[in-house]
Design a protein around this motif. Sequence first.
Motif, short mmCIF file in Angstrom:
data_model
loop_
_atom_site.label_atom_id
_atom_site.label_comp_id
_atom_site.label_asym_id
_atom_site.label_seq_id
_atom_site.Cartn_x
_atom_site.Cartn_y
_atom_site.Cartn_z
N ILE A 28 0.70 -1.28 0.14
CA ILE A 28 0.09 -0.01 -0.10
C ILE A 28 0.86 1.30 -0.19
N PRO A 29 0.89 2.52 -1.29
CA PRO A 29 1.95 3.38 -0.87
C PRO A 29 1.11 4.62 -0.05
N ASN A 30 1.52 4.42 0.63
CA ASN A 30 1.40 5.86 1.95
C ASN A 30 0.42 5.59 2.58
N PRO A 31 0.42 4.71 3.01
CA PRO A 31 -0.73 4.15 4.26
C PRO A 31 -1.51 4.67 5.56
N ASP A 32 -2.25 5.08 5.94
CA ASP A 32 -3.26 6.11 6.49
C ASP A 32 -2.64 5.06 7.77
N ILE A 33 -3.19 5.15 8.55
CA ILE A 33 -3.46 5.16 10.43
C ILE A 33 -3.89 4.41 10.35
N VAL A 34 -4.70 3.67 9.94
CA VAL A 34 -5.60 2.61 10.15
C VAL A 34 -5.27 1.50 9.06
N GLN A 35 -4.44 1.93 7.75
CA GLN A 35 -3.55 0.53 7.13
C GLN A 35 -2.30 0.43 8.07
N LYS A 36 -1.74 1.80 8.06
CA LYS A 36 -0.79 1.19 9.95
C LYS A 36 -0.95 0.19 10.50
N ALA A 37 -2.06 0.08 11.37
CA ALA A 37 -2.18 -0.21 12.29
C ALA A 37 -2.54 -2.00 11.83
N GLY A 38 -3.22 -1.81 10.65
CA GLY A 38 -3.21 -3.17 9.82
C GLY A 38 -1.77 -3.67 9.26
N ILE A 39 -1.40 -2.95 8.65
CA ILE A 39 0.04 -3.79 9.26
C ILE A 39 0.71 -4.11 9.52
N ILE A 40 1.02 -3.47 11.04
CA ILE A 40 1.19 -3.84 12.23
C ILE A 40 0.55 -5.41 13.46
N LEU A 97 6.93 -4.43 21.53
CA LEU A 97 6.71 -2.70 21.71
C LEU A 97 5.54 -2.65 20.58
N THR A 98 5.16 -3.44 19.90
CA THR A 98 4.33 -2.69 19.19
C THR A 98 2.73 -2.90 19.57
N ALA A 99 2.30 -3.78 20.92
CA ALA A 99 0.88 -3.37 21.88
C ALA A 99 0.98 -2.14 22.43
N HIS A 100 1.99 -1.08 22.43
CA HIS A 100 2.16 -0.03 23.05
C HIS A 100 2.44 0.62 21.92
N THR A 101 1.80 0.24 20.90
CA THR A 101 1.70 1.75 19.57
C THR A 101 0.78 2.91 19.66
N TYR A 102 0.77 3.75 20.48
CA TYR A 102 -0.36 4.28 20.75
C TYR A 102 -0.44 5.56 19.18
N ASP A 103 0.48 6.30 18.89
CA ASP A 103 0.20 7.49 18.36
C ASP A 103 0.97 7.46 17.10
N GLU A 104 0.47 8.12 16.18
CA GLU A 104 0.73 7.93 14.50
C GLU A 104 2.28 7.88 14.32
N GLN A 105 2.69 8.94 14.66
CA GLN A 105 4.22 8.69 14.97
C GLN A 105 5.20 7.57 14.97
N LYS A 106 4.53 6.73 16.22
CA LYS A 106 4.98 5.34 16.16
C LYS A 106 4.52 4.21 15.46
N ALA A 107 3.66 4.35 14.88
CA ALA A 107 2.93 3.98 14.40
C ALA A 107 3.84 4.06 12.81
#
Length: 136
Positions: A28-40, A97-107
């Motif tokens: 996915i090019p330039n994933p949004d926060i929801v897509q990043k959450a899916g990747i994680i 640490l992924t369980a503690h990825t709360y903000d967009e920068q960490k994601a």
Amino acid sequence: MAEEDIRWIQRFSNFSKAMYHLENALQIPNPDIVQKAGIIQFFEMSFELAWNMVKDYLEEQGFVDIKSPRSALKKAFEMNILENGHDWMDLLQDRNLTAHTYDEQKATDMEQLISNKYFPLLKALRDSFNQKLHEQ
């Protein structure tokens, strides 16, 4: 024992499916926060299946004292099943640490690590076990 009865082979099948989804998500090019959450999430699933597959394989080889991801990865490295032992330990630490990825920068940071560092490790493991499967 029939091939389909071998636990690591069953786990390999599920690991391969999770990796398929992770690989697609990483396209996915330039994933949004929801897509990043899916990747994680796909990364977390892939790793859980990977270490359990390694544990099952090691148990089939006669190692019965494998109880944790760390011990499975260490023994797999000792047995030359895994390369880049330090990178695998980094992966384990970052996975925790992924369980503690709360903000967009960490994601975003985690998504980049998965894409550039950890997916290639998981892919190499999948390729290695695919070869083991065909040697059965």
